[in-house]
Design an enzyme around this catalytic site. Structure first.
Site, PDB file in Angstrom:
ATOM      1  N   GLU A 260       6.466   0.782   3.909  1.00  0.00           N
ATOM      2  CA  GLU A 260       6.652   1.681   4.860  1.00  0.00           C
ATOM      3  C   GLU A 260       8.004   2.331   4.408  1.00  0.00           C
ATOM      4  O   GLU A 260       9.085   1.661   3.989  1.00  0.00           O
ATOM      5  CB  GLU A 260       6.820   1.210   6.175  1.00  0.00           C
ATOM      6  CG  GLU A 260       5.621   0.635   6.861  1.00  0.00           C
ATOM      7  CD  GLU A 260       5.525  -0.020   8.100  1.00  0.00           C
ATOM      8  OE1 GLU A 260       6.674  -0.006   8.869  1.00  0.00           O
ATOM      9  OE2 GLU A 260       4.645  -0.388   8.676  1.00  0.00           O
ATOM     10  N   HIS A 278       3.930   3.316  12.561  1.00  0.00           N
ATOM     11  CA  HIS A 278       4.693   2.346  13.246  1.00  0.00           C
ATOM     12  C   HIS A 278       5.322   2.710  14.596  1.00  0.00           C
ATOM     13  O   HIS A 278       6.511   2.684  14.736  1.00  0.00           O
ATOM     14  CB  HIS A 278       5.601   1.664  12.002  1.00  0.00           C
ATOM     15  CG  HIS A 278       6.230   0.370  12.372  1.00  0.00           C
ATOM     16  ND1 HIS A 278       6.523  -0.407  11.278  1.00  0.00           N
ATOM     17  CD2 HIS A 278       6.245  -0.459  13.681  1.00  0.00           C
ATOM     18  CE1 HIS A 278       6.742  -1.788  11.798  1.00  0.00           C
ATOM     19  NE2 HIS A 278       6.492  -1.736  13.376  1.00  0.00           N
TER      20      HIS A 278
END
Length: 532
Positions: A260, A278
């Protein structure tokens, strides 16, 4: 002098109100390093979110600092060790986002079940294709919950209202506790075979990384839909993409990714996959809860009161100096116990033996409990929340003291009996040599050892025979894993033996299984005792 509370990032107005009447509240841009360091010289407390880095330099620049508060769950941007070394308390808001995270998993599940995201995108393109986006009902389906921590429990409770049947895999919760929640505990293989929906709620550890991979996805119930709003990497993304291509998996919803920020993934090309960046904690309520929680903790800390969300309760010298060296050891014994057990015992005994028991050693029970759950729950385990985590899972931890002196000046043993009747115990001691604390594992079950309680440790049980040591070394070497130390213990030649290794890097679950299978071991265990 009125204590100064330094706010380095935006905080909810309600949180500021908690502090305004008792403290001198000041603001600084935490990303402006020079301004932050200058402002810290007069700060008694510092509140940050995720953009401000509180490292050794920042702590050293704040001679009056008593508490650092992170308005959120993670502490990646706070050097807890540096704060502890300076006697600075660190607090966070460990439960601020659990409702939001559970609701995000449910939102993904419903969206995947009804094709909501892809149908919305198609309609906005001017396509009215109702039959293409026919979904399935949730009612009456079997929902498999992988991990019954706080978020997993909230998810299960909410899914029960949909009329689902709930099963769960979690080796670290007692069946009686699961039954109270209306959940049937099963093995991972059974959960994969039976579930119509699977939602993952686990921390990311060497044991859980890739937990649902190619092998597991080959056994799932055809048409299953898989949700991961916990941690990236728990579900192997490429293996999931392959299963979707082959039609074994009907859909997936992911809020987290192995890397990420994630701007590309083999999963992005599927209409039956819903992905979000997220967003588990990204609600205004979660942000407000985090701000309020840490503001209240800061107020308590500056007023000298007990702080429920303190991460490093031992900071500030509340533990006897003679007992302090045993804190780290005992926590590590708890970690080793859990790794060896592969689950949690309903009753765990922490025995402290030797002259050290003339001091108050009650904190060692907390340290052991902290270690027991450190690698098996989603949230950060602290000295404060560890007892509640144990209670939530139906685990009783008992402290026993014994003044009899053994071969060691102090000896701590963590022992328990698992639901299958297997007994597990691990013992260790601390010696101070030239001012340096040496933590040692001295016994695992019936095997005596003399092993440093640090680094990445591997444990294997096997039938003693020639060639095993060399074979393990070859397999690890071929995989690029260097062995730093090795010790073999046995009761008799040709009988059961225990091999303990310290290696220089982590070992994934597949390699651990390969080594165990090669030497005929029932299972291998890995525990990471490196300093955070």
């Amino acid at each position: 002098m009125t204590p100064v509370v330094l706010i380095a990032e935006e905080l909810a107005p309600a949180a500021l109100d908690v502090l305004a009447y008792d403290f001198d509240v000041r603001h600084v841009d935490g990303t402006d390093r020079a301004a932050l360091l200058a402002a810290l010289t007069e700060a008694d407390a510092l509140i940050v979110r995720s953009a401000t880095h509180v490292d050794v330099e920042a702590v050293a620049a704040a001679p009056r600092l008593k508490v650092v508060a992170r308005a959120g769950v993670g502490l990646d941007n706070v050097d807890v060790a540096a704060a502890t070394a300076h006697g600075v308390m660190v607090v966070n808001a460990p439960t601020s986002n659990i409702v939001s995270a559970a609701e995000q998993a449910i939102a993904l599940l419903l969206s995947v079940a009804r094709n909501t995201a892809s149908a919305s995108a198609a309609l906005k393109r001017g396509e009215w294709k109702r039959s293409r986006y026919t979904g399935v009902e949730v009612q009456g389906k079997i929902v498999g919950v992988v991990g019954l921590g706080r978020i997993g429990v909230l998810f299960a409770q909410r899914m029960a209202a949909f009329g689902t049947r709930l099963i769960a895999y979690d080796p670290y919760i007692q069946p009686a506790r699961a039954a109270q929640l209306g959940v049937r505990l099963v093995g991972l293989d059974e959960l994969l075979r039976e579930s119509d929906f699977i939602s993952v709620h686990l921390p990311r550890t060497p044991e859980t990384l890739g937990l649902i991979g190619e092998k597991e996805l080959a056994t799932v119930k055809p048409g299953v839909r898989i949700i991961n709003a916990a941690r990236g990497g728990l579900v192997d993304e490429q293996a999931l993409a392959d299963a979707l291509t082959e039609g074994r998996v009907a859909g997936a919803g992911l809020d987290v990714f192995v890397t990420e920020p994630a701007t590309s993934s083999p999963l992005f090309g599927f209409d039956n996959v819903v992905v979000t960046p997220h967003l588990g904690a990204s609600t205004s309520e979660a942000q407000d809860k985090a701000g309020l929680a840490v503001a209240r903790s800061v107020k308590l800390a500056l007023q000298g009161e007990f702080v429920p969300d303190a991460v490093n309760v031992q900071a500030g010298g509340v533990v006897d100096e003679d007992v302090r060296p045993l804190l780290g050891l005992t926590e590590r014994l708890g970690k080793v116990f859990t790794a060896l057990a592969g689950g949690i015992a309903a009753n765990v005994t922490v025995e402290v033996r030797g002259q050290i028991v003339s001091h108050d050693v009650a904190v060692l029970k907390l340290a052991a409990t902290k270690g027991l759950f450190a690698s098996v729950v989603e949230e950060r385990v602290t000295y404060v929340n560890a007892p509640q985590l144990a209670a939530d899972r139906g685990v009783e931890v008992e402290l026993v003291v014994n003044r009899e002196v053994s071969d060691h000046d102090n000896l701590v043993t963590v022992r328990g009996v698992l639901p299958d009747g297997r007994s597990v115990s691990v013992a260790g001691s601390v010696a101070v040599v030239r001012g340096r604390e040496l933590r040692k594992l001295t016994r695992l079950d019936e095997f005596e050892l003399e092993l440093d309680a640090g680094g990445v440790l591997l444990f294997f049980r096997y039938s003693d025979r020639p060639g095993v040591v060399g074979r393990i070394g070859s397999i690890l070497g071929e995989s690029g894993v260097n062995i730093a130390a090795m010790q073999v213990a046995r009761r008799e030649a040709g009988g059961e033996a225990l091999m303990a290794l310290t290696v220089d890097s982590s070992v994934d679950a597949d390699l651990l299984s390969t080594v165990a299978a090669e030497i005929g071991s029932a299972r291998g265990s890995i525990v990471d005792l490196r300093e955070e």
